[in-house]
Scaffold this motif. Structure first.
Motif, PDB file in Angstrom:
ATOM      1  N   SER A 123       0.825  -1.209   0.000  1.00 18.11           N
ATOM      2  CA  SER A 123       0.000   0.000   0.000  1.00 18.11           C
ATOM      3  C   SER A 123       0.861   1.261   0.000  1.00 18.11           C
ATOM      4  N   LEU A 124       1.982   1.215   0.708  1.00 14.99           N
ATOM      5  CA  LEU A 124       2.874   2.374   0.732  1.00 14.99           C
ATOM      6  C   LEU A 124       3.552   2.591  -0.621  1.00 14.99           C
ATOM      7  N   LEU A 125       3.858   1.498  -1.315  1.00 18.64           N
ATOM      8  CA  LEU A 125       4.513   1.601  -2.622  1.00 18.64           C
ATOM      9  C   LEU A 125       3.528   1.904  -3.746  1.00 18.64           C
ATOM     10  N   ALA A 126       2.262   1.636  -3.523  1.00 22.26           N
ATOM     11  CA  ALA A 126       1.270   1.666  -4.599  1.00 22.26           C
ATOM     12  C   ALA A 126       1.174   2.997  -5.340  1.00 22.26           C
ATOM     13  N   PRO A 127       1.081   4.154  -4.654  1.00 20.10           N
ATOM     14  CA  PRO A 127       0.925   5.398  -5.422  1.00 20.10           C
ATOM     15  C   PRO A 127       2.069   5.648  -6.400  1.00 20.10           C
ATOM     16  N   ALA A 128       3.307   5.445  -5.955  1.00 22.48           N
ATOM     17  CA  ALA A 128       4.448   5.703  -6.839  1.00 22.48           C
ATOM     18  C   ALA A 128       4.483   4.718  -8.000  1.00 22.48           C
ATOM     19  N   LEU A 129       4.231   3.432  -7.730  1.00 20.85           N
ATOM     20  CA  LEU A 129       4.271   2.425  -8.794  1.00 20.85           C
ATOM     21  C   LEU A 129       3.113   2.601  -9.768  1.00 20.85           C
ATOM     22  N   THR A 130       1.958   3.024  -9.249  1.00 23.69           N
ATOM     23  CA  THR A 130       0.807   3.249 -10.123  1.00 23.69           C
ATOM     24  C   THR A 130       1.064   4.398 -11.083  1.00 23.69           C
ATOM     25  N   ARG A 131       1.760   5.428 -10.617  1.00 24.96           N
ATOM     26  CA  ARG A 131       2.080   6.551 -11.505  1.00 24.96           C
ATOM     27  C   ARG A 131       3.144   6.175 -12.526  1.00 24.96           C
TER      28      ARG A 131
ATOM     29  N   SER B 296      -0.492  -7.470  -4.303  1.00 22.93           N
ATOM     30  CA  SER B 296      -1.922  -7.263  -4.488  1.00 22.93           C
ATOM     31  C   SER B 296      -2.374  -5.825  -4.208  1.00 22.93           C
ATOM     32  N   PRO B 297      -1.929  -5.169  -3.115  1.00 14.96           N
ATOM     33  CA  PRO B 297      -2.365  -3.790  -2.877  1.00 14.96           C
ATOM     34  C   PRO B 297      -1.932  -2.819  -3.980  1.00 14.96           C
ATOM     35  N   VAL B 298      -0.754  -3.059  -4.570  1.00 16.45           N
ATOM     36  CA  VAL B 298      -0.295  -2.181  -5.650  1.00 16.45           C
ATOM     37  C   VAL B 298      -1.276  -2.249  -6.808  1.00 16.45           C
ATOM     38  N   TYR B 299      -1.617  -3.460  -7.208  1.00 16.27           N
ATOM     39  CA  TYR B 299      -2.554  -3.651  -8.314  1.00 16.27           C
ATOM     40  C   TYR B 299      -3.943  -3.118  -7.950  1.00 16.27           C
ATOM     41  N   ASN B 300      -4.402  -3.369  -6.735  1.00 14.32           N
ATOM     42  CA  ASN B 300      -5.734  -2.922  -6.339  1.00 14.32           C
ATOM     43  C   ASN B 300      -5.862  -1.409  -6.380  1.00 14.32           C
ATOM     44  N   VAL B 301      -4.820  -0.706  -5.934  1.00 16.39           N
ATOM     45  CA  VAL B 301      -4.853   0.755  -5.984  1.00 16.39           C
ATOM     46  C   VAL B 301      -4.904   1.234  -7.430  1.00 16.39           C
ATOM     47  N   ALA B 302      -4.114   0.605  -8.294  1.00 15.10           N
ATOM     48  CA  ALA B 302      -4.118   0.987  -9.708  1.00 15.10           C
ATOM     49  C   ALA B 302      -5.489   0.729 -10.332  1.00 15.10           C
ATOM     50  N   LEU B 303      -6.055  -0.445 -10.074  1.00 17.68           N
ATOM     51  CA  LEU B 303      -7.342  -0.790 -10.665  1.00 17.68           C
ATOM     52  C   LEU B 303      -8.453   0.106 -10.127  1.00 17.68           C
ATOM     53  N   ASP B 304      -8.491   0.313  -8.812  1.00 20.95           N
ATOM     54  CA  ASP B 304      -9.529   1.158  -8.229  1.00 20.95           C
ATOM     55  C   ASP B 304      -9.410   2.594  -8.727  1.00 20.95           C
ATOM     56  N   SER B 305      -8.187   3.082  -8.894  1.00 19.68           N
ATOM     57  CA  SER B 305      -7.992   4.429  -9.418  1.00 19.68           C
ATOM     58  C   SER B 305      -8.579   4.541 -10.821  1.00 19.68           C
ATOM     59  N   TYR B 306      -8.298   3.539 -11.638  1.00 21.90           N
ATOM     60  CA  TYR B 306      -8.818   3.538 -13.008  1.00 21.90           C
ATOM     61  C   TYR B 306     -10.343   3.449 -13.007  1.00 21.90           C
ATOM     62  N   ARG B 307     -10.863   2.474 -12.265  1.00 25.19           N
ATOM     63  CA  ARG B 307     -12.304   2.241 -12.303  1.00 25.19           C
ATOM     64  C   ARG B 307     -13.099   3.417 -11.760  1.00 25.19           C
ATOM     65  N   LEU B 308     -12.671   3.960 -10.618  1.00 18.15           N
ATOM     66  CA  LEU B 308     -13.382   5.094 -10.043  1.00 18.15           C
ATOM     67  C   LEU B 308     -13.259   6.329 -10.924  1.00 18.15           C
ATOM     68  N   GLY B 309     -12.131   6.436 -11.629  1.00 18.61           N
ATOM     69  CA  GLY B 309     -11.913   7.599 -12.475  1.00 18.61           C
ATOM     70  C   GLY B 309     -12.764   7.598 -13.730  1.00 18.61           C
ATOM     71  N   VAL B 310     -13.032   6.422 -14.297  1.00 15.83           N
ATOM     72  CA  VAL B 310     -13.752   6.367 -15.572  1.00 15.83           C
ATOM     73  C   VAL B 310     -15.245   6.092 -15.403  1.00 15.83           C
ATOM     74  N   THR B 311     -15.668   5.624 -14.241  1.00 24.21           N
ATOM     75  CA  THR B 311     -17.082   5.324 -14.035  1.00 24.21           C
ATOM     76  C   THR B 311     -17.853   6.596 -13.725  1.00 24.21           C
ATOM     77  N   PRO B 312     -18.922   6.889 -14.461  1.00 26.55           N
ATOM     78  CA  PRO B 312     -19.730   8.067 -14.149  1.00 26.55           C
ATOM     79  C   PRO B 312     -20.254   8.018 -12.720  1.00 26.55           C
ATOM     80  N   ASP B 313     -20.292   9.175 -12.081  1.00 22.90           N
ATOM     81  CA  ASP B 313     -20.696   9.224 -10.679  1.00 22.90           C
ATOM     82  C   ASP B 313     -22.097   8.653 -10.477  1.00 22.90           C
ATOM     83  N   ALA B 314     -22.982   8.844 -11.444  1.00 29.96           N
ATOM     84  CA  ALA B 314     -24.373   8.435 -11.285  1.00 29.96           C
ATOM     85  C   ALA B 314     -24.550   6.934 -11.207  1.00 29.96           C
ATOM     86  N   ILE B 315     -23.586   6.145 -11.715  1.00 30.62           N
ATOM     87  CA  ILE B 315     -23.719   4.679 -11.672  1.00 30.62           C
ATOM     88  C   ILE B 315     -22.577   4.030 -10.902  1.00 30.62           C
ATOM     89  N   ARG B 316     -21.793   4.826 -10.187  1.00 27.96           N
ATOM     90  CA  ARG B 316     -20.607   4.293  -9.525  1.00 27.96           C
ATOM     91  C   ARG B 316     -20.958   3.268  -8.454  1.00 27.96           C
TER      92      ARG B 316
END
Length: 409
Positions: free
Chosen positions: A279-287, A329-349
């Motif tokens: 989880s600590l490494l996730a933001p840097a690796l995701t970027r 797993s946390p590295v991938y989960n942060v990357a996936l959640d960032s992508y999914r939350l970013g592209v999903t319209p708020d109305a159907i999130r």
């Protein structure tokens, strides 16, 4: 890259709303951890039956799987902040009835069953609203860092929670329930203090059962038309199936190595420490790395590391394996959640998040329920290699999938 990865994250710890959201979540999570140990122990003390303890715990999972899709639709229709406040307040009141009933000598299994079901309903609805709200609390460029911070703090709590839960239970059977009741109310107070909106501007709307089903169908249809999210969700479900089976498997392997309960707890503490590091490494690796590369890497690392659970000759080497497997797993989960939350319209999130959580949660539940029979049929070492082979198949599918290979945040 888009704004999510190119923007320089601002300091989250100076953002009042994020601190309140995270603080409330952690207090509530600690209360849940204390109660998760105390509840089965209380049921066994009242009935002498481990079967009834399992039923009480299983009820919450069943409620989540049955109600999850509808909860997502409700979270998208209702005011998210008000929904979360009512859910936390309701869970606090329900949980408080347990020590109150015990104090008057009237606590029994019907009440515990009812509390489990109703708390399961409120927890599922709260989770759907909560997971949908974060992108509205923090800026888009801060979302990856926020998810990493949430994961890191949750992993830290996971490391110390089991020990704290045991200590608190020794103070009295009702102490964990009283603490959890207060923690829900503290979480509600923190949510009340958040000034940011929890959703984009829209009027809350009631719905008939037919309209709710139509909402669920619309969310599932949107999800199916998004190949990256759809493919990764199916791969995650396969990984969750292995995860659910692996929990009991690791316990049996540790017992075969004559690990005592304290040493077994240390093994799972090692897994928590690995998740914290990830989880600590996730933001840097995701970027730095694309989503597809992180997905493929996670699955191959899990596939290559998992066989060592069966090869470890001592319990402390199981700890090393658990630590190594839990980092990715946390590295991938942060990357996936960032992508999914970013592209999903708020109305159907809420619907999209609940659909994915129901799929992966259902797979994990199936794995958990099947684990005992599979261990008895194959033996723990053989099942370990079977699960490693399953992970290798998932990794190969991800590697060969152009959709996964080209996925970027």
């Amino acid at each position: 890259m888009n704004d999510l990865t190119s923007a320089r994250p601002r300091s989250l710890w100076r953002q009042r709303d994020f601190r309140l959201l995270l603080g409330g979540r952690l207090v509530s999570q600690l209360g849940d951890q204390l109660q998760s140990l105390a509840l089965p122990l209380l049921v066994v003390a009242l009935t002498g039956s481990s079967t009834q303890a399992g039923i009480v715990l299983g009820l919450q999972t069943v409620v989540y799987l049955v109600f999850g899709l509808v909860a997502g639709a409700l979270a998208d229709r209702w005011d998210r902040k008000a929904t979360m406040l009512w859910c936390e307040t309701g869970r606090g009141v329900l949980t408080a009835t347990v020590p109150v009933a015990a104090a008057f000598g009237v606590l029994g299994m019907p009440q515990l069953y009812a509390v489990a079901v109703l708390n399961g309903l409120l927890s599922t609805l709260f989770g759907a609203a909560n997971s949908s709200a974060l992108p509205n609390i923090v800026a888009k460029g801060d979302l990856t860092a926020a998810l990493g911070a949430v994961g890191a703090m949750s992993s830290t709590l996971r490391i110390v929670g089991a020990s704290v839960a045991g200590i608190v239970y020794t103070l009295g059977r009702m102490v964990p329930f009283a603490f959890n009741a207060v923690s829900f109310l503290a979480s509600a107070a923190s949510l009340w203090g958040i000034r940011a909106g929890f959703q984009q501007e829209r009027a809350p709307t009631p719905a008939t059962p037919r309209e709710l089903l139509a909402d669920v169908g619309h969310g599932l249809s949107w999800l199916w038309r998004k190949p990256v999210i759809r493919t990764l969700a199916l791969l995650d479900a396969g990984d969750s199936l292995r995860f659910g089976t692996g929990f009991l498997l690791i316990i049996v392997l540790a017992q075969d190595l004559r690990a005592n309960p304290v040493q077994l707890g240390i093994v799972f503490t090692g897994a928590g420490a690995g998740a914290l590091l990830g989880s600590l490494l996730a933001p840097a690796l995701t970027r730095r790395f694309p989503l597809g590369a992180l997905s493929i890497t996670m699955l191959w690392v899990e596939a290559l590391v998992f066989p060592f659970y069966a090869l470890a000759p001592t319990w402390w080497l199981l700890l090393v394996v658990a630590f190594a497997e839990s980092v990715v797993s946390p590295v991938y989960n942060v990357a996936l959640d960032s992508y999914r939350l970013g592209v999903t319209p708020d109305a159907i999130r809420g619907r999209v998040t609940s659909a994915i959580d129901t799929l992966t949660g259902g797979a994990a539940a199936v794995g958990t329920m099947a684990s005992g029979a599979l261990i008895a049929l194959l033996g723990a070492p053989v099942l370990t290699y079977v699960l490693a082979g399953w992970l290798a198949v998932l990794a190969l599918v991800a590697t060969l999938s152009r959709t996964v290979r080209t996925a970027t945040i």
